[in-house]
Each structure stands twice: as structure tokens, then as C-alpha cells.
Design an enzyme around this catalytic site. Sequence first.
Site, PDB file in Angstrom:
ATOM      1  N   LYS A 205      26.995   8.622 -22.697  1.00 50.09           N
ATOM      2  CA  LYS A 205      25.427   7.307 -23.717  1.00 50.09           C
ATOM      3  C   LYS A 205      25.227   8.219 -24.386  1.00 50.09           C
ATOM      4  CE  LYS A 205      23.151   6.394 -19.716  1.00 50.09           C
ATOM      5  NZ  LYS A 205      23.471   5.655 -18.594  1.00 50.09           N
TER       6      LYS A 205
ATOM      7  N   TYR B 210      -4.977  22.946 -32.986  1.00 47.97           N
ATOM      8  CA  TYR B 210      -5.663  22.384 -33.388  1.00 47.97           C
ATOM      9  C   TYR B 210      -6.755  21.909 -31.999  1.00 47.97           C
ATOM     10  CZ  TYR B 210      -2.948  19.935 -37.061  1.00 47.97           C
ATOM     11  OH  TYR B 210      -2.166  20.161 -38.626  1.00 47.97           O
TER      12      TYR B 210
HETATM   13  C1  LIG Z   1      23.805   6.215 -17.583  1.00 49.92           C
HETATM   14  C2  LIG Z   1      24.369   5.627 -16.350  1.00 49.92           C
HETATM   15  C3  LIG Z   1      25.806   5.662 -15.624  1.00 49.92           C
HETATM   16  C4  LIG Z   1      25.203   8.075 -15.659  1.00 49.92           C
HETATM   17  O1  LIG Z   1      23.965   8.048 -14.808  1.00 49.92           O
HETATM   18  P1  LIG Z   1      23.570   9.583 -14.405  1.00 49.92           P
HETATM   19  O2  LIG Z   1      22.267   9.688 -13.354  1.00 49.92           O
HETATM   20  O3  LIG Z   1      23.351  10.221 -16.082  1.00 49.92           O
HETATM   21  O4  LIG Z   1      25.095   9.961 -14.106  1.00 49.92           O
HETATM   22  C5  LIG Z   1      26.415   5.301 -15.321  1.00 49.92           C
HETATM   23  N1  LIG Z   1      26.209   4.680 -14.584  1.00 49.92           N
HETATM   24  C6  LIG Z   1      25.160   3.509 -15.270  1.00 49.92           C
HETATM   25  C7  LIG Z   1      25.672   2.060 -15.639  1.00 49.92           C
HETATM   26  C8  LIG Z   1      24.854   3.921 -16.325  1.00 49.92           C
HETATM   27  O5  LIG Z   1      23.999   3.312 -16.778  1.00 49.92           O
END
Ligand SMILES: *Cc1c(COP(=O)(O)O)cnc(C)c1O
Length: 396
Positions: free
Chosen positions: A35, A264
Amino acid sequence: MDGQPEALVDLDAIQANVAALRGHVGGAAVMAVVKADGYGHGMIPSARAAVAGGASWLGVLHLADAVALRRAGLDVPVLSLHGSPDAAHAEAIAHDVDLTAGSPELISQIAAAAVEAGKPARVHLEADTGMSRGGAIRAAWPALLDAALAAEAAGHVRVVGVWSHFACADMPGHPTIGTQIDDFRSAVRLAEQAGARLEVRHMANGPATLTLPDSHFDLVRPGGAAFGLCTLPGGAPDWLRPAMTIRARLIQVKRVPAGTAVSYAHRYTALGETTLGVLALGYNEGIPRHATNQAGLFFTRGRRVPVAGTVNLNHVVLDLGGEQAEAGDEVVIFGPGDHGEPTAQEWAEALGTISYEIVTRFTGKVPRTYSGVTAVRDTAVHALDGRTDGKVAAAH
Ligand SMILES: *Cc1c(COP(=O)(O)O)cnc(C)c1O
């Protein structure tokens, strides 16, 4: 070289990390969660590298991402981890994307989409065992099972999985870890007693994959760990390798007298005569503005140098001290740490956040260059897609 910052993505590291995670979990399968554009590393090249490393599933949130993986030719099972109403369900079903459902309403929408797609939807039911984000809480679980199994009996869905998500897997010893695992087991038991014929039960994110063998079940879902990152205290174990390096070149270097105030609001003043170096990246490109005046987060010519003053929208000024420096010198913002450069984990600790937030800040703002065995193929795919964001560095 115009000083333009770039993100180097080491696809071999992603592949090796997934292979190592696979070895770590023994019998369970690995779903690489890609993702957020592969945690900022580029979803499709990262997914290919993960599959080359032995990931037999891919996880995304948005259906459009799942369909993009299919269009890129990735044919392993893909699960959308968002259980959300979405007009694109039918298209996703047509592309054999597994869907998440956490409510009876969503089951009916998915069933309707399956009719439109002309084939049953593969559905994973999400049990909320304590994260309180998506999914059905214990009291709502029987109604979700009824709806899902009725839709299965009608031929609209196949209930293939049950999953849940930890709230505190990166807090070793947290009391909710055990109760979430227990509640997950009972959600699975109820589903099976109600007649679900599950292919996979899964709840482990990366931290749980690394530290909680009881949570592995049939499938683990590491995300950041595939990229060499982890939210556990201290970050990822050293057998995982950070896959992203951010670097840029100094666009200007100048000697300034003692007492020179910089950037700045003049938040920094050079105590003695010194050399300032200017980088053409700032908070627009991904450098947190909180790095203002931070010591030791930038690396050039083998040493750490401080930020001189306020981080700007598109610039950072570094205090290079008395050492030799010239425009065009490479500065590493973070990398795997091999040469003494900071890691994203170190940035996160210095700025009070997690490494995931550091690496994803650069997404879409800094061009990515891929290295590694899967890079050549990836570039070909990108070209076919008309997406030429990735160029190949040192494919070997
Ligand atoms: C993001 C996510 C993961 C992976 O999480 P990590 O901490 O990056 O390993 C697994 N399952 C779900 C439902 C997620 O949203």
C-alpha cells in the site's frame, strides 16, 4: 548533475527481505503489503521484487491499486485490505482481486457487484479484535457471518479468509496482544462452525511477523518490513535491509564569516567562519520541517553535518564547517547505513515519528531510480504502461 534529489530503490533488498521473512515464518505464506505506493518505494516494482523473494500474496488498500497490479501482470492473489463501499468492486472482481468485508451492508454490495462481474467474489471477513478501525466487533460478527454465508449459498461470494489487525503489535508485552489473538481464534472458530471453508486466517503485520509466532496462522502481512523498516522499538532487525536511499547534490557552497545568520527567521548563526552548503530539497520534497537546526542527519564526504537554520519549502542549508566541500558534492539524507549515513529509522527517532512516515514523505516529489535484478523487467513494464517514472541504475 543539477542537484535534483533522487530516491534510489534497491529492489534486491526488497526481494532479500521478503525471502528472509519467509524463512523466519516457516510454514506461513507471506503477503507483501505494498500500500501507499509500496511505502513510497513504487508499488509495482516493489511488488515484483517481493514476489521474486517468495511473497505468494500481495496486499493493498485501494481497489485501483489491486487492478494496477493485475494490469502489470502480477498474478498472485491480491487482497484489498479496505472494506469499503466502492463503485469499482465489479471491476476488481473481474480481475480476481480478493475483497475485504466487515459489515453485512458491504456483503450485499459485493454480492451485487459479483452479479455484475458475472462471477463470485472472493471475500475475506474482517474481525475487529481491538484495533477499532475496520471490521466487525464481536457482537456484530454473527450477523456478518450470516450475511456472508447466505451470499455464498446464493453463489455470489466465496468466503475464503478471516483476518484481523493488531493495535499494539509493536509494543512488546502489551496486554492487548494476547487478547486480540484469543478473540481472533474465536472469530475463526465461529466462522468455521457456521460453515465457512477458509483458505487463510491472518492477522500478523510486520512487527507481529517478527515477534509473535502465535499470530502467524496461515499467512503473515508484513508491509514496512519488506522495505527493511519496522515500528518495533529500535526499528527493524539487522537482517532486514532498508531499501531506500535519498540523496541530492550541493547546488552551492560558500565560505561565510563568523556571526553569519542563516535562513528564514535566522534560527542559526555560524559561531566561527564556516562553509555553508545548499541543497535543493526541502519540506516540499519530503524533508520534515522539524529537521530545522538538527545535527547529524545529513551525510557528505564521510561525515554527518548539521542543518543550518530553518528547512525551507525547497531548500536546506547545511553547515559544512571547515572541511573541503564543493558544489556537486553528494549528500545522503538516509540510506541503509552502510557508510555511516543515517537511516530512516534514525531520522524517525530524531524527529519523534516512525520510519514509515519518513520514507513515504518523498513519494511523488523525488524521482525514483531502481537497482537490482528485477529492475530491467520493471522498466519494460512501466514503458508499456506509459509510466516511465523509473529509470534503471546499475542493473546487475
Ligand atoms: C499496513 C497494514 C499491514 C502492514 O503493516 P506493517 O506495520 O507495515 O507491517 C498489515 N495489515 C494491514 C491490515 C495493514 O493495514
